[in-house]
Structure formats: structure tokens, C-alpha cells
Design an enzyme around this catalytic site. Structure first.
Site, PDB file in Angstrom:
ATOM      1  N   GLY A 160     -15.981  12.178  -5.777  1.00  0.00           N
ATOM      2  CA  GLY A 160     -16.533  10.851  -5.719  1.00  0.00           C
ATOM      3  C   GLY A 160     -17.140  10.612  -7.185  1.00  0.00           C
ATOM      4  O   GLY A 160     -18.126  11.333  -7.517  1.00  0.00           O
ATOM      5  N   HIS A 161     -16.638   9.794  -7.873  1.00  0.00           N
ATOM      6  CA  HIS A 161     -17.131   9.488  -9.265  1.00  0.00           C
ATOM      7  C   HIS A 161     -17.847   8.110  -9.288  1.00  0.00           C
ATOM      8  O   HIS A 161     -17.161   7.283  -9.080  1.00  0.00           O
ATOM      9  CB  HIS A 161     -15.859   9.683 -10.317  1.00  0.00           C
ATOM     10  CG  HIS A 161     -15.288  11.003 -10.380  1.00  0.00           C
ATOM     11  ND1 HIS A 161     -14.315  11.294 -11.141  1.00  0.00           N
ATOM     12  CD2 HIS A 161     -15.943  12.211  -9.912  1.00  0.00           C
ATOM     13  CE1 HIS A 161     -14.397  12.533 -11.233  1.00  0.00           C
ATOM     14  NE2 HIS A 161     -15.068  13.118 -10.403  1.00  0.00           N
ATOM     15  N   GLY A 194     -21.876  14.421 -13.150  1.00  0.00           N
ATOM     16  CA  GLY A 194     -21.903  13.363 -13.715  1.00  0.00           C
ATOM     17  C   GLY A 194     -20.632  12.997 -14.807  1.00  0.00           C
ATOM     18  O   GLY A 194     -20.596  12.163 -15.658  1.00  0.00           O
ATOM     19  N   LYS A 195     -19.481  13.470 -14.155  1.00  0.00           N
ATOM     20  CA  LYS A 195     -18.191  13.675 -14.844  1.00  0.00           C
ATOM     21  C   LYS A 195     -18.009  12.139 -14.958  1.00  0.00           C
ATOM     22  O   LYS A 195     -17.236  11.522 -16.084  1.00  0.00           O
ATOM     23  CB  LYS A 195     -17.280  14.316 -14.355  1.00  0.00           C
ATOM     24  CG  LYS A 195     -17.636  15.650 -14.412  1.00  0.00           C
ATOM     25  CD  LYS A 195     -16.291  16.711 -13.794  1.00  0.00           C
ATOM     26  CE  LYS A 195     -16.347  16.238 -12.205  1.00  0.00           C
ATOM     27  NZ  LYS A 195     -17.397  16.788 -11.460  1.00  0.00           N
ATOM     28  N   GLY A 196     -17.913  11.328 -13.870  1.00  0.00           N
ATOM     29  CA  GLY A 196     -17.597   9.669 -13.844  1.00  0.00           C
ATOM     30  C   GLY A 196     -18.387   9.060 -15.016  1.00  0.00           C
ATOM     31  O   GLY A 196     -17.533   8.216 -15.614  1.00  0.00           O
ATOM     32  N   GLN A 199     -14.659  17.924  -9.327  1.00  0.00           N
ATOM     33  CA  GLN A 199     -15.076  18.853  -8.816  1.00  0.00           C
ATOM     34  C   GLN A 199     -15.722  19.780 -10.040  1.00  0.00           C
ATOM     35  O   GLN A 199     -16.027  19.147 -10.950  1.00  0.00           O
ATOM     36  CB  GLN A 199     -14.279  19.931  -7.914  1.00  0.00           C
ATOM     37  CG  GLN A 199     -14.178  19.394  -6.381  1.00  0.00           C
ATOM     38  CD  GLN A 199     -12.598  18.507  -6.659  1.00  0.00           C
ATOM     39  OE1 GLN A 199     -11.507  18.953  -7.024  1.00  0.00           O
ATOM     40  NE2 GLN A 199     -12.899  17.329  -5.763  1.00  0.00           N
ATOM     41  N   GLY A 210     -30.066   8.500 -18.178  1.00  0.00           N
ATOM     42  CA  GLY A 210     -30.063   7.406 -17.038  1.00  0.00           C
ATOM     43  C   GLY A 210     -28.798   6.913 -16.831  1.00  0.00           C
ATOM     44  O   GLY A 210     -28.013   7.352 -17.527  1.00  0.00           O
ATOM     45  N   ASP A 223     -20.351  17.235  -9.098  1.00  0.00           N
ATOM     46  CA  ASP A 223     -21.140  16.253  -9.194  1.00  0.00           C
ATOM     47  C   ASP A 223     -22.198  16.196 -10.381  1.00  0.00           C
ATOM     48  O   ASP A 223     -23.512  15.858 -10.392  1.00  0.00           O
ATOM     49  CB  ASP A 223     -22.155  16.175  -7.897  1.00  0.00           C
ATOM     50  CG  ASP A 223     -21.441  16.232  -6.720  1.00  0.00           C
ATOM     51  OD1 ASP A 223     -20.543  15.612  -6.481  1.00  0.00           O
ATOM     52  OD2 ASP A 223     -21.794  17.321  -5.909  1.00  0.00           O
ATOM     53  N   THR A 226     -15.186  18.476   2.474  1.00  0.00           N
ATOM     54  CA  THR A 226     -15.487  17.413   2.642  1.00  0.00           C
ATOM     55  C   THR A 226     -14.618  16.562   3.912  1.00  0.00           C
ATOM     56  O   THR A 226     -14.740  15.501   4.465  1.00  0.00           O
ATOM     57  CB  THR A 226     -14.901  16.439   1.540  1.00  0.00           C
ATOM     58  OG1 THR A 226     -13.751  16.788   1.024  1.00  0.00           O
ATOM     59  CG2 THR A 226     -15.851  17.091   0.377  1.00  0.00           C
ATOM     60  N   ARG A 252     -27.809  17.018  -1.484  1.00  0.00           N
ATOM     61  CA  ARG A 252     -27.477  18.005  -2.051  1.00  0.00           C
ATOM     62  C   ARG A 252     -28.447  19.259  -2.570  1.00  0.00           C
ATOM     63  O   ARG A 252     -29.618  18.922  -2.531  1.00  0.00           O
ATOM     64  CB  ARG A 252     -26.958  17.701  -3.785  1.00  0.00           C
ATOM     65  CG  ARG A 252     -25.640  17.035  -3.874  1.00  0.00           C
ATOM     66  CD  ARG A 252     -25.398  16.384  -5.133  1.00  0.00           C
ATOM     67  NE  ARG A 252     -24.308  15.394  -4.998  1.00  0.00           N
ATOM     68  CZ  ARG A 252     -24.242  14.350  -5.747  1.00  0.00           C
ATOM     69  NH1 ARG A 252     -25.203  14.020  -6.770  1.00  0.00           N
ATOM     70  NH2 ARG A 252     -23.290  13.426  -5.436  1.00  0.00           N
TER      71      ARG A 252
HETATM   72  P1  IMP Z   1     -12.898  20.453  -0.060  1.00  0.00           P
HETATM   73  O1  IMP Z   1     -12.452  20.324  -1.371  1.00  0.00           O
HETATM   74  O2  IMP Z   1     -13.170  19.214   0.591  1.00  0.00           O
HETATM   75  O3  IMP Z   1     -12.094  21.518   0.630  1.00  0.00           O
HETATM   76  O4  IMP Z   1     -14.478  21.252   0.000  1.00  0.00           O
HETATM   77  C1  IMP Z   1     -14.722  22.736  -0.361  1.00  0.00           C
HETATM   78  C2  IMP Z   1     -15.881  22.892  -1.280  1.00  0.00           C
HETATM   79  O5  IMP Z   1     -15.812  21.852  -2.412  1.00  0.00           O
HETATM   80  C3  IMP Z   1     -16.939  22.233  -0.228  1.00  0.00           C
HETATM   81  O6  IMP Z   1     -18.291  22.951  -0.547  1.00  0.00           O
HETATM   82  C4  IMP Z   1     -17.287  20.712  -0.946  1.00  0.00           C
HETATM   83  O7  IMP Z   1     -18.577  20.418  -0.652  1.00  0.00           O
HETATM   84  C5  IMP Z   1     -16.922  21.031  -2.509  1.00  0.00           C
HETATM   85  N1  IMP Z   1     -16.570  19.737  -2.986  1.00  0.00           N
HETATM   86  C6  IMP Z   1     -15.213  19.443  -2.939  1.00  0.00           C
HETATM   87  N2  IMP Z   1     -15.076  18.169  -3.616  1.00  0.00           N
HETATM   88  C7  IMP Z   1     -16.320  18.028  -4.501  1.00  0.00           C
HETATM   89  C8  IMP Z   1     -17.000  17.138  -5.314  1.00  0.00           C
HETATM   90  O8  IMP Z   1     -16.208  16.163  -5.874  1.00  0.00           O
HETATM   91  N3  IMP Z   1     -18.187  17.353  -5.640  1.00  0.00           N
HETATM   92  C9  IMP Z   1     -19.060  18.374  -5.203  1.00  0.00           C
HETATM   93  N4  IMP Z   1     -18.435  19.349  -4.519  1.00  0.00           N
HETATM   94  C10 IMP Z   1     -17.180  18.971  -3.922  1.00  0.00           C
END
Ligand code: IMP
Length: 427
Positions: free
Chosen positions: A40-41, A15-17, A222, A413, A13, A128, A303
Site C-alpha cells: 500500500g503506497h 515511505g517508499k511511495g 514491502q 513531512g 511501510d 494481509t 503498526r
Molecule cells: P503477505 O505478504 O500478505 O503474505 O503477509 C506476510 C507478512 O508481510 C505480514 O506480516 C504482512 O503484514 C507483511 N506485509 C506484506 N505486505 C506488506 C507491506 O506492504 N507493508 C508492510 N508489511 C507488509
């Protein structure tokens, strides 16, 4: 800088998107190398906000080839819905290529993801619940199903039959209802028909693009601290979001990666459970959460918020080959009176500048901070480093000093225009 990897240098999270979208304008190819719809981007394009989960962020540019590489796990239903959403919102001219070696996420993966989490009394990961871990586990266990199998009706029939025997046994052992072979076969065969036109050997495609000297952007999902190997295990995702993993995940030689841009927030956030040494008091966290809209794109969870952690950043730099930093959401820190950056941990009386391997140690690690005065001026319209207030400049310089990395880009921003590039990237 022909082939640039974008890596999340914290817990995701970052801000890669936004950076990918910004740089995708210059890229001939944008590649998602790992993960799935756990990512989620968020991208703002022509005033519209888009939340992409598995489709690469270059999809808005009709000239850009978008690749979903072999290191990904793909949920066909979700991916097709995402495509449909894009179409309905006017993104019709797209170039999408899906690896025949990527793995397919099935509903039993999602059920098992939830079930394993529920079974853990302590130490829930806070996944997730998109079935990512169980899907990668099947891949490693050699009972996964690849996209290339899914799109060949006879191959898929057999593969699903033998995998489902094992998966249903696992479900029954956990006291959960099994999945019906015929209905799963029917549902996934329908997805296969719609996915087939996009499927190819993306390693061949990427190597051809490299031969042509195309500009390639590898879009990380991630963050390094969530890496299965180098993150805060077991509170991690089930793939490796590092720069080092890209060549394996996409099927190119490591020597073809020219640069790695580590994306980092001006502070730190983490969703889900697990150690977070620089987590801040809830009052300040709440203020930053509201200003920075720090709620999960996928799960909407609030978060957790912390100070910038240079120990974690240096770890990300080491294991990921980061040679440039992009500092995001700098404007969110405006009016925070005192800014802290963690430069070391104190653990059992010792000073550490590296990340310990066990979460038990990391939970006990006490962050040691340098403190800097904040700034009050609105920075959302600045267009250069020199226009930033002096205290803000000092904050950036301190980060560069503690990480020995240049901040080549910073963001003040959500808009594309609020991105300040100090060094040309992917040019
Ligand atoms: P999983 O990838 O759904 O197995 O989740 C494992 C851990 O990675 C959890 O703590 C999620 O909140 C975190 N996580 C997975 N994908 C993301 C992402 O895109 N952004 C932030 N945290 C993520």
C-alpha cells in the site's frame, strides 16, 4: 545514476511511495518488480491522497511508463478497480504495461491464505490475506496461471480447468467449499478483456529502455526484513523485496542496476507478527503511532513501533546492495526526549552485529543501544541539513556512522516539498 532501485530496508511501510513519487518526476520508467496488492503506497498528489496497491507510483506522470513486471502477482479485479479509481479522480493520461509473465491471483488464493492462517495455533504470520503466499506457492509448484495465459481464451480455459482440479481438492481437504469452474472462467475472462491492452513482454520493453539510456526507477514493495530468503522467516512475505532480486523479477541483467536507495524510517515499524528486537514500550509507541499515522494502508492494523535498528539496516545493506539511505518521517521524532539506536544484539552472552537466522534466536536477542538527546524544535519547514537542530544532525550522523551509508535524502513531512535531497538521485 540511471537505474535506481528503491528498497524498503526495514519491515515495509518506510515511505517508499513518497520517495518513488518524488523521484518518478525524473524517471522515464517506473517498475514494480514483486509483490501484489499486499503493498500500500500512499502518495499525495496535487493535494489529493492516493493509496496505490499494485499500480506503480509513477502513474501520475503522463510521460512516465509504468511497468508491472513478471515478479508480481496481480489480482485483476483489484487492479482494475484501482485503475478506475484513478480515472474517476482525474488521472486519465496513463502509460501502463503489464508483464505477460506475472502471475494471476484468484479468489481461492485469498481463501487459502485465510485458511492456513486460521489453522496455525501458534505462529500466525499475520498476512494481509490477499492470497499472496498461496499464489507464489502455486507459481513455485508450477500450477500457477500467468497473465499471458489469462488473455488467451483457449489457453486460459484449459489452464484454469487443470489448476482448479488441484485447488478444489485442496479446499475440500480443508473442509472448504470448492470454486465453480464456469463462473470463475466467466469472471476472469471479463477481466482478461480489460487487461489485454496493457499486456506485453516487459523484459523486452525494459531492455529497450536501457539501450536508450532511459532513467528507470524500480519501486520496491514491502521491505528486506520481509524477504522470503533474507527476512525473519517464516514471518515474511512470499517474494524477495531486495535490490538483488530486481534483475530476476523484471528480466534484465544484474549489471544494469546502478544504485540502490534504502528507504528507512527514522524509527522502525512492523505490521503483523514476528520478532522485532527494538520494539518500544507502548506509551512511546502510541505517541509515535499517532504522530506518524502508523496504521496499515491495506489492513488498517496499528503498526508496532520500535527504535531504529542498525543491525537490521546493515543486514538490509548487505543482502540488498544498498549504497544510499533515505531517512523518512524524521519530524515524527520531534519531542521524543531520548533517541536510541540499536548497534548490536546480545544473544546467549555473545555480542552480535549480524541478524541470526532463526526467529527463535531473534526473539531472544536483547538490543544494545546508543542513546542520543532528542530535539524539541519544529523541523517540518527546514530545507537543508544545516537548518536541522544540532541534536537532530547528530542523530543523522550517528546513523551514517553505524551503517557506513550516506543519508542522501531525508523527509520532514508528507508533502513533496518536505523532501530534502542532499545528493542528486536519478539525475
Ligand atoms: P503477505 O505478504 O500478505 O503474505 O503477509 C506476510 C507478512 O508481510 C505480514 O506480516 C504482512 O503484514 C507483511 N506485509 C506484506 N505486505 C506488506 C507491506 O506492504 N507493508 C508492510 N508489511 C507488509
Amino acid at each position: 545514476m540511471e537505474r535506481l532501485v528503491i528498497v524498503g530496508s526495514q519491515w515495509g511501510d518506510e515511505g517508499k511511495g513518497k520517495v518513488t513519487d518524488y523521484l518518478a518526476q525524473r524517471a522515464d520508467v517506473v517498475v514494480r518488480s514483486q509483490g501484489g496488492n499486499n503493498a500500500g503506497h500512499t502518495i499525495v498528489f496535487q493535494g489529493q491522497k492516493f493509496a496505490l496497491r499494485s499500480i506503480p507510483s509513477g502513474i501520475f506522470n503522463p510521460k512516465t511508463k509504468n511497468v508491472m513486471a513478471s515478479g508480481m502477482v496481480i489480482h485483476p479485479k483489484q487492479m482494475l478497480e484501482e485503475l478506475q479509481m484513478l480515472k474517476e479522480r482525474g488521472i486519465t493520461e496513463i502509460q501502463l504495461y503489464i508483464s505477460d509473465r506475472a502471475h494471476v491471483v484468484f479468489p481461492y488464493h485469498e481463501v487459502l491464505d485465510g485458511a492456513y492462517e486460521a489453522l496455525k495455533e501458534n505462529g500466525k504470520i499475520g498476512t494481509t490475506k490477499r492470497g499472496i503466499g498461496p499464489c507464489y506457492a502455486d507459481k513455485a509448484n508450477r500450477i500457477g496461471i500467468r497473465i499471458g495465459q489469462l488473455i488467451q481464451p483457449n489457453v486460459f480455459k484449459e489452464a484454469l480447468k487443470s489448476t482448479l482440479v488441484i485447488k478444489n481438492m485442496e479446499l475440500r481437504m480443508l473442509g472448504l467449499p470448492p470454486f465453480d469452474y464456469d463462473s470463475l472462467l466467466k469472471e476472469y475472462s471479463e477481466y482478461a478483456e480489460r487487461i489485454r491492452p496493457y499486456v506485453c513482454d516487459t523484459s523486452v520493453l525494459l531492455n529497450e529502455e536501457i539501450e536508450k539510456h532511459s532513467k528507470i526507477l524500480f519501486e520496491g514493495a514491502q521491505g528486506v526484513m520481509l524477504c522470503l530468503d533474507h527476512g525473519t522467516y517464516p514471518y515474511v512475505t512470499s517474494s524477495s523485496p531486495t535490490g538483488s532480486s530486481v534483475s530476476l523479477n523484471v528480466g534484465i541483467a544484474p549489471r544494469y542496476i546502478t544504485d540502490v536507495l534504502g528507504i528507512c524510517k527514522a524509527y522502525t515499524t512492523r505490521v503483523g507478527e514476528g520478532p522485532f528486537p527494538t520494539e518500544m514500550c507502548e506509551d512511546l509507541a502510541e505517541q509515535i503511532r499517532e504522530r506518524g499515522h502508523e496504521y496499515g494502508t491495506v489492513t488498517k492494523r496499528p503498526r508496532r513501533v520500535g527504535y531504529l535498528d542498525a543491525v537490521a539496516l546493515n543486514h538490509a545493506k548487505r543482502v540488498s546492495g544498498i549504497n544510499h539511505l533515505a531517512l523518512m518521517l524524521l519530524d515524527v521524532l520531534t519531542e521524543v526526549p531520548v533517541l536510541k539506536i540499536c548497534y548490536a544484539y546480545r544473544l546467549d552472552g555473545k555480542i552480535l552485529t549480524t541478524v541470526p537466522s532463526t526467529v527463535e534466536e531473534l526473539m531472544r536477542a536483547e538490543p544494545l543501544y546508543v542513546e542520543l538527546p532528542g530535539w524539541k524544535e519544529d523541523i517540518s519547514r527546514v530545507s537543508s541539513f544545516e537548518e536541522l537542530p544540532k541534536n537532530c544532525q547528530a542523530y543523522l550522523k550517528k546513523i551514517e556512522e553505524l551503517t557506513s551509508l550516506p543519508i542522501s535524502l531525508f523527509s520532514v513531512g508528507p508533502d513533496r516539498m518536505q523532501t530534502i535531497e542532499r545528493e542528486p538521485l536519478l539525475k
